[in-house]
Design an enzyme around this catalytic site. Structure first.
Site, PDB file in Angstrom:
ATOM      1  N   PHE A 125       2.071   6.743 -16.734  1.00 20.89           N
ATOM      2  CA  PHE A 125       3.272   6.513 -15.929  1.00 20.89           C
ATOM      3  C   PHE A 125       4.151   5.465 -16.619  1.00 20.89           C
ATOM      4  O   PHE A 125       3.649   4.411 -17.028  1.00 20.89           O
ATOM      5  CB  PHE A 125       2.832   6.027 -14.546  1.00 20.89           C
ATOM      6  CG  PHE A 125       3.901   6.078 -13.495  1.00 20.89           C
ATOM      7  CD1 PHE A 125       4.050   7.195 -12.685  1.00 20.89           C
ATOM      8  CD2 PHE A 125       4.744   5.005 -13.294  1.00 20.89           C
ATOM      9  CE1 PHE A 125       5.027   7.235 -11.698  1.00 20.89           C
ATOM     10  CE2 PHE A 125       5.723   5.039 -12.318  1.00 20.89           C
ATOM     11  CZ  PHE A 125       5.868   6.154 -11.515  1.00 20.89           C
ATOM     12  N   ASP A 194      -6.053   2.730 -13.695  1.00 21.97           N
ATOM     13  CA  ASP A 194      -5.025   2.804 -12.662  1.00 21.97           C
ATOM     14  C   ASP A 194      -5.399   3.966 -11.744  1.00 21.97           C
ATOM     15  O   ASP A 194      -5.476   5.116 -12.188  1.00 21.97           O
ATOM     16  CB  ASP A 194      -3.651   3.023 -13.314  1.00 21.97           C
ATOM     17  CG  ASP A 194      -2.526   3.079 -12.291  1.00 21.97           C
ATOM     18  OD1 ASP A 194      -2.787   3.483 -11.137  1.00 21.97           O
ATOM     19  OD2 ASP A 194      -1.384   2.732 -12.643  1.00 21.97           O
ATOM     20  N   TYR A 217       0.906   3.001  -1.144  1.00 24.04           N
ATOM     21  CA  TYR A 217       1.828   3.872  -0.387  1.00 24.04           C
ATOM     22  C   TYR A 217       1.678   5.347  -0.703  1.00 24.04           C
ATOM     23  O   TYR A 217       2.419   6.155  -0.163  1.00 24.04           O
ATOM     24  CB  TYR A 217       3.287   3.437  -0.603  1.00 24.04           C
ATOM     25  CG  TYR A 217       3.747   3.290  -2.037  1.00 24.04           C
ATOM     26  CD1 TYR A 217       4.053   4.404  -2.806  1.00 24.04           C
ATOM     27  CD2 TYR A 217       3.892   2.041  -2.626  1.00 24.04           C
ATOM     28  CE1 TYR A 217       4.490   4.276  -4.117  1.00 24.04           C
ATOM     29  CE2 TYR A 217       4.321   1.897  -3.927  1.00 24.04           C
ATOM     30  CZ  TYR A 217       4.625   3.014  -4.678  1.00 24.04           C
ATOM     31  OH  TYR A 217       5.044   2.887  -5.972  1.00 24.04           O
ATOM     32  N   LYS A 218       0.726   5.708  -1.580  1.00 22.40           N
ATOM     33  CA  LYS A 218       0.530   7.129  -1.880  1.00 22.40           C
ATOM     34  C   LYS A 218      -0.542   7.691  -0.936  1.00 22.40           C
ATOM     35  O   LYS A 218      -0.320   7.769   0.263  1.00 22.40           O
ATOM     36  CB  LYS A 218       0.199   7.294  -3.354  1.00 22.40           C
ATOM     37  CG  LYS A 218       1.432   6.973  -4.209  1.00 22.40           C
ATOM     38  CD  LYS A 218       1.173   6.936  -5.683  1.00 22.40           C
ATOM     39  CE  LYS A 218       2.478   6.619  -6.409  1.00 22.40           C
ATOM     40  NZ  LYS A 218       2.263   6.122  -7.762  1.00 22.40           N
ATOM     41  N   ARG A 364       6.309  19.574  -8.545  1.00 24.96           N
ATOM     42  CA  ARG A 364       5.042  18.919  -8.239  1.00 24.96           C
ATOM     43  C   ARG A 364       4.725  19.079  -6.751  1.00 24.96           C
ATOM     44  O   ARG A 364       5.576  18.807  -5.901  1.00 24.96           O
ATOM     45  CB  ARG A 364       5.179  17.441  -8.605  1.00 24.96           C
ATOM     46  CG  ARG A 364       3.885  16.733  -8.907  1.00 24.96           C
ATOM     47  CD  ARG A 364       4.180  15.379  -9.525  1.00 24.96           C
ATOM     48  NE  ARG A 364       4.906  14.512  -8.584  1.00 24.96           N
ATOM     49  CZ  ARG A 364       4.737  13.206  -8.498  1.00 24.96           C
ATOM     50  NH1 ARG A 364       3.870  12.598  -9.290  1.00 24.96           N
ATOM     51  NH2 ARG A 364       5.442  12.477  -7.658  1.00 24.96           N
TER      52      ARG A 364
HETATM   53  C1  LIG Z   1       3.146   5.249  -8.227  1.00 23.29           C
HETATM   54  C2  LIG Z   1       2.688   4.640  -9.477  1.00 23.29           C
HETATM   55  C3  LIG Z   1       3.093   3.367  -9.848  1.00 23.29           C
HETATM   56  C4  LIG Z   1       4.065   2.609  -8.984  1.00 23.29           C
HETATM   57  O1  LIG Z   1       4.189   1.294  -9.360  1.00 23.29           O
HETATM   58  P1  LIG Z   1       5.031   0.302  -8.454  1.00 23.29           P
HETATM   59  O2  LIG Z   1       4.854  -1.004  -9.057  1.00 23.29           O
HETATM   60  O3  LIG Z   1       4.508   0.427  -7.057  1.00 23.29           O
HETATM   61  O4  LIG Z   1       6.456   0.756  -8.470  1.00 23.29           O
HETATM   62  C5  LIG Z   1       2.593   2.838 -11.011  1.00 23.29           C
HETATM   63  N1  LIG Z   1       1.728   3.535 -11.785  1.00 23.29           N
HETATM   64  C6  LIG Z   1       1.328   4.777 -11.450  1.00 23.29           C
HETATM   65  C7  LIG Z   1       0.380   5.507 -12.336  1.00 23.29           C
HETATM   66  C8  LIG Z   1       1.812   5.368 -10.295  1.00 23.29           C
HETATM   67  O5  LIG Z   1       1.419   6.599  -9.970  1.00 23.29           O
END
Ligand SMILES: *Cc1c(COP(=O)(O)O)cnc(C)c1O
Length: 404
Positions: A125, A194, A217-218, A364
């Site tokens: 990401f 992660d 939040y996911k 997705r």
């Molecule tokens: C959703 C997500 C994030 C989000 O990071 P924030 O700091 O909350 O904006 C980071 N890494 C991955 C792999 C994600 O899926």
């Protein structure tokens, strides 16, 4: 050939049916984006309302003690721990995932002195890559990016830290966590995972993992911008150093000492005052997972994603499945590639089927086992099929912003 009755049957027999019933979703919406923003559990508004009106409004500053705001981050950590296969006292909520990646990897570098490389994969990401870029620049290390399938072969004697996202946000491809962790350790590197696209959707095991971070939040449904979480293996608690000193990580914050003394255990990974309202929403949302076996979540997730892939094969033309067909190699979302992905998704959303797109051409679809109904799989493919047959994607107005 699958039919709607097959999916209705699965819902009737769903071992997670009582969990599904605890969510509020608007009528007529098929929500396939719980991997990006989990929906609202029905009981959460009343809890947040009480925290705002009673705790903040009436009890004011006494709430830090009276309602134990101080330990909310730790208490939430204790509730997330069983969901990720971590022992008590090893997880704490707070900050954002991006900041947590920075803290975790900087702290991990301290456990691997004399080594120069932080290794990740190119599909990670972007915010993780940006944070890794900051850490490596500021700590005088080198960031190496391997192809996802070549991570293990790229671990070497210079590797200090391997930092990967377990499930790829684009394709849903899943790294073999145990195998990669073992290879990292064999080479003397520290392993940071992660879990953004894993926590709340599958069983996990942190026994061998050094550090991990994840998103609130996911799949954990903590609400927009919910705090993240960080895990540190207890074997590292005494040695680990937070790269950002702050009073919430101090052994005795109210001693107001000029010198920093880290708190024992996971608490030392905290920095400053955390958002109590957001933490309260996340804490309440975690009620959803009380008594829920992560293995049951995974079993349902495999069924949902597998049936979707099967149905796409039976009913749709012109779409490529970009997600591994082998369930062991995928997470809980499925991506389809199509040259008209943004327009097709916009047409789907206009019709109440909500997924998202990732550039350049991926549609997705998240299948979050805690709230998803099996008929959502059928209804989504019906909707895609109709959008294509009626060529609605040709006339849809694309939103001004990204098709999130
Ligand atoms: C959703 C997500 C994030 C989000 O990071 P924030 O700091 O909350 O904006 C980071 N890494 C991955 C792999 C994600 O899926």
């Amino acid at each position: 050939m699958l039919d709607r009755a097959y999916f209705e049957n699965l819902d009737a027999e769903d071992p997670l049916a009582t969990t599904v019933a605890r969510f509020l979703l608007p009528d007529g919406v098929v929500y396939l984006d719980g991997n990006s923003l989990g929906p609202l559990p029905a009981h959460v508004p009343a809890v947040v309302d009480d925290v705002v009106r009673q705790q903040w409004g009436k009890d004011l500053i006494t709430s830090w003690n009276r309602h134990d705001w101080w330990t909310l981050t730790s208490r939430i950590g204790e509730r997330i721990a069983p969901l990720i296969g971590a022992p008590p006292g090893s997880v704490i909520a707070g900050d954002t995932t991006t900041l947590s990646i920075y803290k975790a990897v900087a702290a991990a570098l301290g456990l691997a002195p004399g080594r120069s490389v932080v290794l990740t994969d190119v599909g990670n990401f972007p915010t993780d890559l940006y944070a890794l870029g900051s850490v490596t620049r500021q700590y005088g290390r080198h960031l190496a990016m391997a192809e996802p399938g070549e991570v293990v072969g790229s671990i070497g004697p210079d590797t200090a830290v391997v930092c990967l996202t377990h499930v790829d946000y684009r394709t849903g491809r899943r790294h073999d966590m145990a195998a990669v962790t073992e290879e990292a350790h064999r080479a003397g590197a520290v392993m940071v995972w992660d879990l953004c696209h894993s926590a709340g959707a599958m069983e996990l095991d942190m026994t061998d993992v050094d550090l991990a971070v994840g998103c609130g939040y996911k799949y954990l449904n903590g609400g927009p911008g919910a705090p993240a979480f960080i895990y540190v293996n207890p074997r590292h608690h005494a040695a680990i150093e937070n790269p950002i000193g702050g009073w919430w990580g101090h052994a005795d914050p109210f001693a107001m000492e000029p010198a920093f003394t880290p708190a024992p255990g996971i608490v030392r990974l905290q920095v400053g005052t955390q958002p109590i309202l957001s933490l309260a929403a996340l804490d309440a949302a975690l009620d959803i997972f009380e008594g829920v076996d992560p293995a049951a979540l995974r079993a349902k997730s495999e069924l949902l994603t597998g049936d979707f892939i099967t149905l796409v094969g039976e009913r749709l033309e012109g779409f490529e499945v970009a997600t591994p067909r082998d369930a062991r190699q995928r997470g809980s979302h499925v991506s389809l590639s199509h040259p008209q992905a943004p327009a097709i998704m916009a047409a789907l959303i206009a019709g109440g089927v909500i997924g998202d797109v990732r550039p350049p051409n991926l549609l997705r679809f998240g299948f979050a086992p805690a709230f998803q109904r099996h008929v959502d799989v059928w209804d989504a493919v019906e909707a895609i099929s109709a959008v294509m047959a009626e060529e609605r994607w040709r006339t849809v107005t694309l939103p001004a912003g990204p098709v999130t």
